[in-house]
Design an enzyme around this catalytic site. Structure first.
Site, mmCIF file in Angstrom:
data_model
loop_
_atom_site.group_PDB
_atom_site.id
_atom_site.type_symbol
_atom_site.label_atom_id
_atom_site.label_comp_id
_atom_site.label_asym_id
_atom_site.label_seq_id
_atom_site.Cartn_x
_atom_site.Cartn_y
_atom_site.Cartn_z
ATOM 1 N N PHE A 408 -32.185 29.080 27.266
ATOM 2 C CA PHE A 408 -33.260 28.493 26.475
ATOM 3 C C PHE A 408 -33.610 29.531 25.416
ATOM 4 C CE2 PHE A 408 -33.192 25.785 29.987
ATOM 5 C CZ PHE A 408 -34.068 24.738 29.869
ATOM 6 N N ASP A 409 -32.948 29.464 24.283
ATOM 7 C CA ASP A 409 -33.047 30.557 23.324
ATOM 8 C C ASP A 409 -34.427 30.682 22.692
ATOM 9 O OD1 ASP A 409 -30.523 31.488 23.767
ATOM 10 O OD2 ASP A 409 -29.597 30.308 22.179
ATOM 11 N N ASN A 492 -24.554 36.754 21.123
ATOM 12 C CA ASN A 492 -23.313 36.605 20.362
ATOM 13 C C ASN A 492 -23.406 35.557 19.251
ATOM 14 O OD1 ASN A 492 -23.384 35.031 22.980
ATOM 15 N ND2 ASN A 492 -21.827 33.871 21.883
ATOM 16 N N TYR A 493 -24.380 34.661 19.317
ATOM 17 C CA TYR A 493 -24.445 33.542 18.370
ATOM 18 C C TYR A 493 -25.476 33.793 17.276
ATOM 19 C CZ TYR A 493 -21.554 29.483 19.639
ATOM 20 O OH TYR A 493 -20.527 28.595 19.796
ATOM 21 N N ASP A 552 -45.058 16.668 13.839
ATOM 22 C CA ASP A 552 -46.408 16.096 13.883
ATOM 23 C C ASP A 552 -46.603 15.346 12.568
ATOM 24 O OD1 ASP A 552 -49.068 15.511 14.063
ATOM 25 O OD2 ASP A 552 -49.752 17.572 14.368
#
Length: 769
Positions: A408-409, A492-493, A552
Site C-alpha cells: 500500500f504505497d 524500485n518503482y 469531492d
C-alpha cells in the site's frame, strides 16, 4: 508545501504576479468587483464569532454601517499547506505536552498535515479575504451584513508513534503565533485534542528503513548466509524493509514488523549500479521495527545469485554495454512572452480555469476549489478536492517471498514523503513554475523537497479542425493544456501523478509508471509459470498496480449546497422489431444511482459505460441538468480469488466506482492505518454499508483504476513509461463548446490569410493555385 519565493526556473516568471509581487494585484478592499461595503451577505453562521477567538482581533478600520473591514488580506489561505515554521510549532507543541522526558524523547513524528477547514470557511476566505475576491460564493441572507475581522486559526493534525510504548496517537494542535518559531524556536501552539489509537501501526519511515538495513547487515547469521552466496562485502548488499502486510495473526499490529527483501550489487565503486538486478532469495528475515531486533532468521534454500548481466544497468552509453543514440537533435520549447498562467501563492489562474494546489505526505499533490469562469454565468464550481488517496500493488506469484508483496504505497509509505526534486529539461520541459514541499522527518525535524511540484503548459496537438471541401476554407485550433504534477519513488518503482486541465473544460488524471522491475532469482535451468524470464537466473513476476482517485465533486454547487447526483450511462442495442426494422439502432440508457450500495459499479467497455455527476437544480439552454462525466480509460479488477489475503485490507479494489456522500473524516479507502491491518473491509467497504442516499447529495466519487503488468523482455533493465488514467468531461455543462473561444495561433492566422481565396474544384479535388 512552500512557493520558495515563488520558485521558478531562471528568467521565467518575472511577469507572473505572486505573493511577493503584489503590485500586480489590486489591494484587498479596492478590488473593482468586490466592494466590501455593498451587498454583503451575513456569514455569522459560517464560522465562530470573533468574540469566540482566543486571540485579540487585529486592528481594523471603521466603515459605514459599522462593518469591520480588514486593513489587509490575511497572508495564509486556509487551504495553503503547512509551512516549515508551522510544522516546527506543531511538533514543538506536541513534544512539550509529553508527560515525562522519556515520553517526549520516544516521540516519532509520522505525519504533520493541515486540518482542512470546513467548506464554508474556505468560501468565506475566497469571498472576502483573498484575491480575486468572490462574494458570490456565499449565499445572500436576510439581516445585516456581519463580516468577521479574521478567519479561524489554522490547525495541524499529527500522527505520532511512541517508540518506547509502541503506541500510535493523533494530536490536533491550534497554531497561534507561528512567527515566534523563527525568533528562537518558542512554540505558541495549543493542543486541542489527543488520543491513542489502539491496535494499529502507522506508516513506515525512511529513517526506520535505513536502521533496518544496518541491523540486518550487522547480523552474524545473515553475513554468514551471504558468504555462502559468495558475498562478503556488505557495502554491496541492499535491504528493502517491506511491510509484512497481514496474512495471519502472526502479522498482528501488536508488534511493528517488516520482512525485508535482499538484493546485491556487483560493483562497490559504481553509485548507479542496479542492485535490483540481483535479488537474493532463500533467506527469511523478520524484523521488529520498534526495537530494531531480528526476531526470526532462516536460510531456507540456497539459490545462486543471478550472474552479472552486462545489460543490467540503466546508465547511459558504454556502462550499459552499448552507445548512446547520436542522431537526436535539440528540441526546444520556448514561450518568449512568458506563460499564460498566473500564480498568487498557491492560487492558479489559467485560461478560464482557477484552482488551488496543496500537498500532503500521504497523497502528494492535492487540487482544491476547481472552477471554470463561464462568461456571464461567472465562476462555476466543478470540484472541491481532487487527489490520489491510495495505491496497491499485488503480485501474482504464489512463491515465497513474492506472495506477500502487496504494498500500500500511500498508506504504508506515503506518496508525498517519497516525492523528489524535479529537474528542468528532464522531468519537465518549457516554462516551469516549481513549488517546494515541507515535511516532518521521523525525529520531528523539518525537511524540504525543493521543486517538488511542477506547473507548466504543454502543446497538445489539434483541439479542433474543420475544412469546407467546397470552398477549401479551414478553421483549426491548437490545443494546449495546463499540467500540475509530481513524481515519487517507492523502492524500485517510479510513479508520476499528473492533473491536466484543457481549454475545452476537460480534466484528465494520469499516472505514469516507470522505474525498475521487482525481480526474483531462479535456480539454474528453471523457469517460472508466474513471471517472465528476462535474463539468466532472473525473472519478473506478474503483478498489478491499482490507484484510487478521490474526487469531492461540486458541479455548479456553492459551498454548503448538496445538489449533485450520479447517473450511470450504458449504450444499449435496440431489440429487433418495429422500432428497429433495420437492426442498426442503439441508444444511451441512463440509470440514477440512488444509494451507496447501488453505486458500487464496474467498468463495461462493451456498453461504453460512464458516469455523470449532475446538478439537480441547474439546467442548460435545452433544459437539461448540467453535469460532468467520468470517462474510464483502460482498467482492470484484481486477478485474485475472493479469499486473497490482500483483499482483506483492500476490499475497495473489488469495484471500479464507489460513491459516497461527503463526510470530512472519510478520506482513506482502506482505513487510515492499513499497515498490518487485521480488520476486514475497513474504510470504504464499511462506510457504504450505511447505504446512505445519493439522490441529492454532496457527492464524493472514488474511482479505482489499474493495470495488469505481464513483464516483457523489453522492460529490462528499465521499464518504459506506461500511462493509465481517466477523464472528467463537461456533459451539458456548457451551452456550446468552449473550443469556439480558443484563438488560432499566429501560424494559423498566416495560413488563414493564404486560404481566403476559394480554390477551384477539378474532378472533385481541390486544385493547387
Amino acid at each position: 508545501m512552500a512557493t520558495a519565493q515563488e520558485k521558478a526556473t531562471p528568467n521565467n516568471l518575472s511577469n507572473i504576479p505572486t505573493a511577493s509581487n503584489s503590485s500586480a494585484l489590486p489591494s484587498p478592499w479596492t478590488h473593482p468587483t468586490a466592494d466590501p461595503l455593498r451587498n454583503r451577505p451575513s456569514v455569522a453562521a459560517l464560522i465562530p464569532s470573533v468574540d469566540s477567538f482566543p486571540d485579540p482581533p487585529p486592528k481594523t478600520t471603521s466603515t459605514a454601517k459599522g462593518i469591520p473591514v480588514m486593513m489587509r488580506a490575511q497572508t495564509c489561505h486556509p487551504l495553503d499547506p503547512l509551512s516549515a515554521a508551522e510544522i516546527s510549532v506543531a511538533v514543538a507543541t506536541v513534544r512539550a505536552a509529553g508527560a515525562t522526558p522519556e515520553v517526549r524523547d520516544s516521540m516519532r513524528f509520522v505525519e504533520v498535515v493541515l486540518v482542512e477547514p470546513d467548506k464554508q470557511v474556505v468560501a468565506l476566505a475566497d469571498a472576502y479575504f483573498f484575491p480575486p475576491f468572490q462574494p458570490s460564493l456565499l449565499p445572500r441572507t436576510k439581516g445585516g451584513p456581519v463580516i468577521p475581522t479574521k478567519l479561524p486559526p489554522r490547525k495541524a493534525r499529527l500522527v505520532v508513534y511512541n517508540k518506547r510504548s509502541n503506541e500510535t496517537s493523533i494530536w490536533i494542535v491550534e497554531l497561534r503565533e507561528v512567527h515566534a518559531a523563527t525568533r528562537g524556536g518558542h512554540h505558541r501552539g495549543k493542543v486541542i485534542s489527543s488520543k491513542v489509537v489502539p491496535n494499529v501501526q502507522p506508516p513506515m519511515d525512511a529513517v526506520e528503513y535505513a536502521e533496518c538495513e544496518a541491523v540486518v547487515k550487522d547480523f552474524p547469521p545473515f553475513r554468514e548466509a551471504m558468504k555462502r552466496r559468495g558475498i562478503e562485502d556488505m557495502d554491496l548488499v541492499m535491504v528493502d524493509a517491506w511491510c509484512v502486510g497481514y496474512h495471519s495473526e502472526a502479522d498482528a499490529p501488536s508488534l511493528r514488523l517488516a520482512k525485508p527483501l535482499i538484493f546485491c550489487r556487483t560493483e562497490s565503486d559504481c553509485p548507479m549500479e542496479n542492485g535490483y538486478a540481483r535479488p537474493v532469495e532463500g533467506i527469511y528475515i523478520l524484523v521488529n521495527m520498534q526495537t530494531m531486533e531480528i526476531l526470526e532468521f532462516e536460510d531456507r534454500k540456497l539459490i545462486p545469485l543471478p550472474p552479472a548481466d552486462p545489460l543490467r544497468n540503466y546508465t547511459s552509453g558504454e556502462t550499459r554495454g552499448g552507445v548512446d543514440r547520436s542522431d537526436v537533435k535539440p528540441l526546444q520549447i520556448i514561450q518568449p512572452e512568458g506563460p499564460s498562467f498566473r500564480v498568487n501563492g498557491h492560487f492558479i489562474q489559467w485560461q478560464k480555469w482557477n484552482f488551488r494546489i496543496g500537498f500532503t505526505p500521504r497523497e502528494g499533490l492535492v487540487i482544491y476549489s476547481v472552477a471554470y469562469i463561464d462568461g456571464s454565468r461567472g465562476r462555476r464550481p466543478v470540484a472541491h478536492r481532487l487527489s490520489f488517496v491510495e495505491m496497491v500493488v499485488p503480485y501474482g506469484d504464489p512463491n515465497d517471498p513474492h506472495y506477500r508483496k502487496n504494498a500500500f504505497d500511500a498508506g504504508e509509505d506515503g506518496l508525498g514523503k517519497n516525492a523528489h526534486s524535479l529537474k528542468k529539461g528532464c522531468d519537465c520541459l518549457g516554462y516551469i513554475k516549481y513549488f517546494d514541499a515541507h515535511f516532518t522527518n521521523f525525529n520531528g525535524g523539518v525537511e524540504t523537497i525543493e521543486n517538488c511540484v511542477c506547473l507548466h503548459e504543454e502543446d497538445h496537438g489539434i483541439l479542433w479542425k474543420h475544412q469546407d471541401w467546397r470552398t477549401g476554407l479551414a478553421e483549426v485550433r491548437r490545443s494546449r493544456r495546463l499540467t500540475v504534477s509530481f513524481i515519487c519513488t517507492v523502492a524500485n518503482y517510479e510513479y508520476g501523478f499528473f492533473w491536466h486541465f484543457y481549454q475545452d473544460g476537460k480534466i484528465e488524471a494520469e499516472v505514469k509508471l516507470t522505474g525498475i522491475l521487482s525481480l526474483g532469482a531462479l535456480p539454474p535451468g528453471e523457469t517460472r509459470k508466474y513471471g517472465t524470464t528476462i535474463a539468466p537466473g532472473l525473472y519478473a513476476p506478474v503483478h498489478q498496480h491499482f490507484f484510487v482517485a478521490r474526487m469531492d465533486m461540486a458541479v455548479d454547487c456553492k459551498p454548503g449546497e448538496a445538489f449533485n447526483q450520479v447517473v450511470e450511462v450504458d449504450v444499449k442495442v435496440e431489440e429487433p422489431g418495429n422500432d428497429n426494422v433495420h437492426n442498426n439502432a442503439f441508444y444511451a440508457e441512463e440509470k440514477l444511482l440512488k444509494s451507496e450500495l447501488e453505486a458500487m459499479r464496474d467498468c463495461n467497455p462493451l456498453s461504453a459505460r460512464h458516469w455523470i455527476v449532475r446538478n439537480t437544480r441547474t439546467v442548460n439552454r435545452t433544459g437539461q441538468l448540467t453535469g460532468y462525466k467520468l470517462v474510464p480509460g483502460s482498467n482492470c479488477l484484481p486477478l485474485a480469488g475472493s479469499e486473497a489475503k490482500f483483499l482483506r485490507r483492500a476490499a475497495f479494489l473489488k469495484h471500479n466506482l464507489w460513491v459516497t456522500p461527503y463526510v470530512p473524516h472519510e478520506m482513506h479507502p482502506g482505513g487510515e492505518f492499513p499497515n498490518q491491518n487485521p480488520r476486514v473491509g475497513e474504510g470504504l467497504a464499511t462506510w457504504v454499508q450505511q447505504n446512505r442516499s445519493l439522490e441529492e447529495a454532496d457527492i464524493v466519487l472514488w474511482y479505482v483504476f489499474g493495470v495488469t503488468h505481464i513483464p516483457r523482455l523489453e522492460d529490462w533493465p528499465v521499464m518504459p513509461v506506461e500511462r493509465i488514467g481517466f477523464m472528467l468531461m463537461p456533459h451539458g455543462f456548457f451551452n456550446c463548446s468552449p473550443a469556439v473561444d480558443v484563438p488560432p495561433s499566429a501560424s494559423d492566422l498566416d495560413d488563414k490569410e493564404n486560404s481566403m481565396t476559394a480554390k477551384p474544384i477539378q474532378n472533385g479535388v481541390i486544385a493547387k493555385l
